[in-house]
Design a protein around this motif. Structure first.
Motif, mmCIF file in Angstrom:
data_model
loop_
_atom_site.group_PDB
_atom_site.id
_atom_site.type_symbol
_atom_site.label_atom_id
_atom_site.label_comp_id
_atom_site.label_asym_id
_atom_site.label_seq_id
_atom_site.Cartn_x
_atom_site.Cartn_y
_atom_site.Cartn_z
ATOM 1 N N GLY A 1 0.822 -1.217 0.000
ATOM 2 C CA GLY A 1 0.000 0.000 0.000
ATOM 3 C C GLY A 1 0.848 1.256 0.000
ATOM 4 N N PRO A 2 0.235 2.367 0.350
ATOM 5 C CA PRO A 2 0.946 3.658 0.291
ATOM 6 C C PRO A 2 2.000 3.836 1.377
ATOM 7 C CG PRO A 2 -1.264 3.950 1.154
ATOM 8 C CD PRO A 2 -1.173 2.523 0.734
ATOM 9 N N GLY A 3 2.096 2.879 2.309
ATOM 10 C CA GLY A 3 3.109 2.943 3.352
ATOM 11 C C GLY A 3 2.793 3.975 4.423
ATOM 12 N N ILE A 4 3.699 4.051 5.398
ATOM 13 C CA ILE A 4 3.488 4.978 6.522
ATOM 14 C C ILE A 4 4.746 5.836 6.663
ATOM 15 C CG2 ILE A 4 3.099 5.124 9.021
ATOM 16 C CD1 ILE A 4 1.610 2.398 8.673
ATOM 17 N N PRO A 5 4.590 7.143 6.512
ATOM 18 C CA PRO A 5 5.781 7.997 6.639
ATOM 19 C C PRO A 5 6.357 7.918 8.045
ATOM 20 C CG PRO A 5 3.767 9.311 6.496
ATOM 21 C CD PRO A 5 3.370 7.900 6.235
ATOM 22 N N ASP A 6 7.635 8.226 8.148
ATOM 23 C CA ASP A 6 8.337 8.068 9.430
ATOM 24 C C ASP A 6 7.642 8.797 10.577
ATOM 25 O OD1 ASP A 6 10.142 6.479 8.201
ATOM 26 O OD2 ASP A 6 11.689 8.027 7.972
ATOM 27 N N HIS A 7 7.136 10.001 10.318
ATOM 28 C CA HIS A 7 6.569 10.780 11.426
ATOM 29 C C HIS A 7 5.242 10.200 11.937
ATOM 30 C CE1 HIS A 7 4.359 12.587 8.014
ATOM 31 N NE2 HIS A 7 3.426 12.837 8.892
ATOM 32 N N ARG A 8 4.673 9.227 11.212
ATOM 33 C CA ARG A 8 3.417 8.618 11.692
ATOM 34 C C ARG A 8 3.618 7.193 12.193
ATOM 35 N NH1 ARG A 8 -0.894 7.942 7.935
ATOM 36 N NH2 ARG A 8 -2.094 7.461 9.792
ATOM 37 N N LYS A 9 4.839 6.719 12.175
ATOM 38 C CA LYS A 9 5.068 5.298 12.488
ATOM 39 C C LYS A 9 4.684 4.937 13.928
ATOM 40 C CE LYS A 9 8.233 3.531 9.017
ATOM 41 N NZ LYS A 9 8.278 4.578 8.003
ATOM 42 N N GLU A 10 4.753 5.867 14.841
ATOM 43 C CA GLU A 10 4.330 5.561 16.216
ATOM 44 C C GLU A 10 2.868 5.911 16.425
ATOM 45 O OE1 GLU A 10 6.712 6.756 19.477
ATOM 46 O OE2 GLU A 10 8.572 6.084 18.547
ATOM 47 N N SER A 11 2.485 7.084 15.912
ATOM 48 C CA SER A 11 1.117 7.551 16.194
ATOM 49 C C SER A 11 0.049 6.711 15.496
ATOM 50 C CB SER A 11 0.959 9.017 15.795
ATOM 51 O OG SER A 11 1.100 9.155 14.398
ATOM 52 N N VAL A 12 0.462 5.929 14.518
ATOM 53 C CA VAL A 12 -0.520 5.139 13.776
ATOM 54 C C VAL A 12 -1.231 4.116 14.675
ATOM 55 C CG1 VAL A 12 0.989 3.252 13.017
ATOM 56 C CG2 VAL A 12 -0.803 4.080 11.506
ATOM 57 N N PHE A 13 -0.588 3.784 15.804
ATOM 58 C CA PHE A 13 -1.218 2.836 16.733
ATOM 59 C C PHE A 13 -2.106 3.521 17.761
ATOM 60 C CE2 PHE A 13 2.628 0.666 15.325
ATOM 61 C CZ PHE A 13 2.088 -0.537 14.886
ATOM 62 N N ASN A 14 -2.086 4.848 17.726
ATOM 63 C CA ASN A 14 -2.910 5.558 18.698
ATOM 64 C C ASN A 14 -4.341 5.617 18.205
ATOM 65 O OD1 ASN A 14 -0.665 5.960 20.217
ATOM 66 N ND2 ASN A 14 -0.260 7.983 19.370
ATOM 67 N N ARG A 15 -5.247 5.496 19.138
ATOM 68 C CA ARG A 15 -6.654 5.443 18.813
ATOM 69 C C ARG A 15 -7.072 6.685 18.010
ATOM 70 N NH1 ARG A 15 -10.285 3.480 23.702
ATOM 71 N NH2 ARG A 15 -8.467 2.157 23.864
ATOM 72 N N PHE A 16 -7.762 6.441 16.945
ATOM 73 C CA PHE A 16 -8.369 7.479 16.095
ATOM 74 C C PHE A 16 -7.403 8.200 15.165
ATOM 75 C CE2 PHE A 16 -11.083 7.325 19.942
ATOM 76 C CZ PHE A 16 -12.053 6.530 19.366
ATOM 77 N N THR A 17 -6.097 7.918 15.259
ATOM 78 C CA THR A 17 -5.171 8.532 14.309
ATOM 79 C C THR A 17 -5.552 8.150 12.894
ATOM 80 O OG1 THR A 17 -3.406 8.477 15.906
ATOM 81 C CG2 THR A 17 -2.750 8.663 13.619
ATOM 82 N N GLU A 18 -6.001 6.920 12.753
ATOM 83 C CA GLU A 18 -6.325 6.411 11.426
ATOM 84 C C GLU A 18 -7.486 7.158 10.773
ATOM 85 O OE1 GLU A 18 -6.197 2.043 10.266
ATOM 86 O OE2 GLU A 18 -6.556 2.060 12.409
ATOM 87 N N LEU A 19 -8.225 7.923 11.556
ATOM 88 C CA LEU A 19 -9.366 8.632 10.982
ATOM 89 C C LEU A 19 -8.945 9.533 9.827
ATOM 90 C CD1 LEU A 19 -11.465 9.654 14.086
ATOM 91 C CD2 LEU A 19 -12.177 8.193 12.213
ATOM 92 N N GLN A 20 -7.689 9.962 9.888
ATOM 93 C CA GLN A 20 -7.214 10.818 8.808
ATOM 94 C C GLN A 20 -7.199 10.054 7.487
ATOM 95 O OE1 GLN A 20 -3.416 11.768 10.356
ATOM 96 N NE2 GLN A 20 -4.273 12.886 12.080
ATOM 97 N N ALA A 21 -7.051 8.770 7.573
ATOM 98 C CA ALA A 21 -7.057 7.967 6.359
ATOM 99 C C ALA A 21 -8.443 7.346 6.205
ATOM 100 C CB ALA A 21 -5.969 6.905 6.465
ATOM 101 N N SER A 22 -8.507 6.169 5.605
ATOM 102 C CA SER A 22 -9.826 5.624 5.314
ATOM 103 C C SER A 22 -10.273 4.553 6.298
ATOM 104 C CB SER A 22 -9.828 5.041 3.902
ATOM 105 O OG SER A 22 -8.817 4.072 3.804
ATOM 106 N N GLY A 23 -9.503 4.351 7.369
ATOM 107 C CA GLY A 23 -9.877 3.280 8.308
ATOM 108 C C GLY A 23 -10.940 3.725 9.279
ATOM 109 N N THR A 24 -11.211 2.870 10.244
ATOM 110 C CA THR A 24 -12.241 3.188 11.211
ATOM 111 C C THR A 24 -11.647 3.800 12.470
ATOM 112 O OG1 THR A 24 -12.068 0.962 12.053
ATOM 113 C CG2 THR A 24 -13.800 1.396 10.439
ATOM 114 N N GLY A 25 -10.317 3.855 12.560
ATOM 115 C CA GLY A 25 -9.711 4.540 13.673
ATOM 116 C C GLY A 25 -9.412 3.673 14.869
ATOM 117 N N VAL A 26 -9.807 2.429 14.855
ATOM 118 C CA VAL A 26 -9.522 1.595 16.019
ATOM 119 C C VAL A 26 -8.773 0.318 15.668
ATOM 120 C CG1 VAL A 26 -11.427 2.440 17.444
ATOM 121 C CG2 VAL A 26 -11.791 0.505 15.936
#
Lengths: 359, 134
Positions: free
Chosen positions: A293-318
């Protein structure tokens, strides 16, 4: 420090204490009533010195029981009862009463240390209300939204089946998107409930699970969830391969695999599930889930596991929050790397490691 | 006509869906919205339904309560319990409910359940009473 100094210090402690401190003689008459006791009861010291302790206790039987226990055992700790203030308010308190003896061992009265429980009771009440509210929302989500989803899903399927009128392929595609969103609503509810109720486990509650079978089931479920696309999910695991986990292992794998599909705009998203290790240094193997897929930039590699961070993308955030919670529950770690080192846009590699993961 | 369906569901939109779906599939559908009404209407029927679709959370009682009462009257009655709450699955099986479906349920899964239970019931009826029609 001589005796006079010691008494002066003791006096300052008594006056500045935030808990109510009282002393009564052998007859139960008050001889000391500190400032905190004044604040708690509303009585001035001068009003109560020499009066019977029982004036503060609406429950005389309970007071007699405390006195009997102090006489028999020398001390009563953390005893919760009610104290009556000057204005008649019955105040919940926790009391410690200890017998006092002179240097010859003769009983000379009792010391009472009283803690006002009103604030604690208020917080407990608020906590209970908050829990009831959370339970209510949980119930609301589970029941009502699933009910609505059922009706919506049923009618969407009816439209898609063409039994209530012919539809074009474009209309069918749009209905398919609606249907998938409805199904994801139900999935989201399940994930949120799981996150809300997940309890830690200890090693003894983990059982032997076959990693390959769990991954196969998870991959099958993701393919079904994205049936209108053609994701390629390759499970390349040694068979059999047993790990110490619980049934949430499948939920963990499902979320990692579906994360690789749902964030990939390509119709034929690729996801690979494999095993790395055991790593001789860490004495543990690792589950690897990679995607193109489009991958995860370095600055999001930790925050991507935080609740609701994914809302910025197309996921459900959890989804990834759930992954982190499940792995943590197993006592392990999860992190994300670039699938191709140094090229974040070439896809992501999720690495899961926990002590029980080695076969 | 394929069979007779009895629906107990307090969500009127969902009840409408069941009616649309199963009338289209050739069933006659009788529907009620409370457990109390379900028991009353069920006991009045001379010709029992082939299958009952029963919601779990009903006004004033649960689907399990209704199922217990219905199955006490007619132990062979096929019942499908539909609910948002997966935690009652085991209790439903113990009560004697034939199929448990957590909402949302796909039309296909529900129709397949109803058809299978209807067919099974008719097969039993033929075996127990009369030879099947040629």
């Amino acid at each position: 420090m001589d005796q006079t100094d010691a008494l002066a210090v003791l006096g300052r402690i008594l006056e500045n204490s935030r808990v109510a401190i009282t002393i009564a003689d052998r007859q139960g008459k008050l001889t000391l009533f500190n400032a905190a006791a004044e604040r708690l009861t509303g009585f001035r010291s001068a009003e109560v010195i020499g009066r019977d302790l029982s004036m503060f206790y609406p429950d005389q039987e309970a007071m007699a029981a405390i006195a009997a226990r102090v006489a028999a055992e020398g001390k009563v700790e953390d005893h919760e009862t009610l104290l009556q203030g000057k204005d008649g308010e019955q105040i919940p308190i926790s009391i410690l009463v200890t017998a006092l003896h002179d240097h010859l061992g003769e009983a000379m009265g009792s010391l009472g240390i009283t803690v006002d429980l009103r604030e604690r009771r208020r917080l407990e009440h608020e906590l209970l209300r908050a829990k009831q509210q959370a339970d209510f929302y949980n119930d609301l989500m589970c029941h009502d939204i699933r009910n609505f989803s059922h009706t919506l899903l049923g009618y969407l399927e009816m439209l898609m089946s063409g039994t209530v009128g012919e539809i074009t392929s474009e209309q069918r595609r749009i209905l398919g998107v609606c249907k998938r969103q409805v199904m994801r609503t139900a999935e989201l509810i399940d994930r949120v409930r799981l996150l809300a109720t997940m309890a830690p486990v200890d090693a003894e509650t983990l059982t032997t699970q076959d990693l390959g079978e769990a991954a196969d089931r998870a991959a099958r479920a993701v393919r079904e969830a994205y049936a209108d696309r053609a994701p390629s999910i390759e499970v390349q695991l040694p068979r059999p391969h047993e790990v110490r986990a619980d049934p949430l292992l499948q939920e963990l794998l499902y979320n990692l695999i579906s994360n690789g599909v749902c964030h990939n705009p390509a119709r034929d998203a690729h996801v690979w599930v494999s095993w790395r290790g055991p790593d001789m240094d860490e004495a543990q193997g690792q589950i690897i889930v990679e995607d193109d897929g489009p991958g995860i930039p370095d600055h999001r590699k930790e925050s991507v596991f935080n609740r609701f961070t994914e809302l910025q993308a197309s996921g459900t955030g959890v989804g990834l929050s759930l992954v982190k919670a499940v792995v943590k529950r197993f006592g392990g770690k999860v992190w994300v790397e670039d699938r191709v080192a140094g090229a974040p846009d070439q896809g992501a590699r999720f690495v899961v490691a926990w002590p029980g993961a080695s076969s | 006509m394929k069979g007779k369906l009895f629906v107990v569901e307090d969500n009127l939109d969902l009840l409408g869906l069941y009616r649309d779906l199963f009338v289209q599939a050739g069933f006659t559908v009788e529907a009620v919205t409370t457990g109390e009404e379900a028991l009353r209407r069920y006991r009045q029927q001379a010709d029992l339904p082939d299958v009952i679709i029963l919601d779990h959370r009903l006004p004033g009682c649960t689907g399990l309560d209704v199922a217990r009462a219905l199955l006490a009257d007619a132990p062979e009655q096929p019942i499908i319990l539909t609910t948002a709450d997966d935690s009652v699955r085991d209790a439903a099986i113990r009560v004697g409910i034939r199929s448990f479906r957590q909402k949302p349920v796909s039309n296909q899964a529900l129709v397949e359940d109803v058809l299978a239970l209807t067919m099974e019931r008719h097969m039993h009826a033929w075996t127990d009473e009369t030879p099947p029609p040629m």
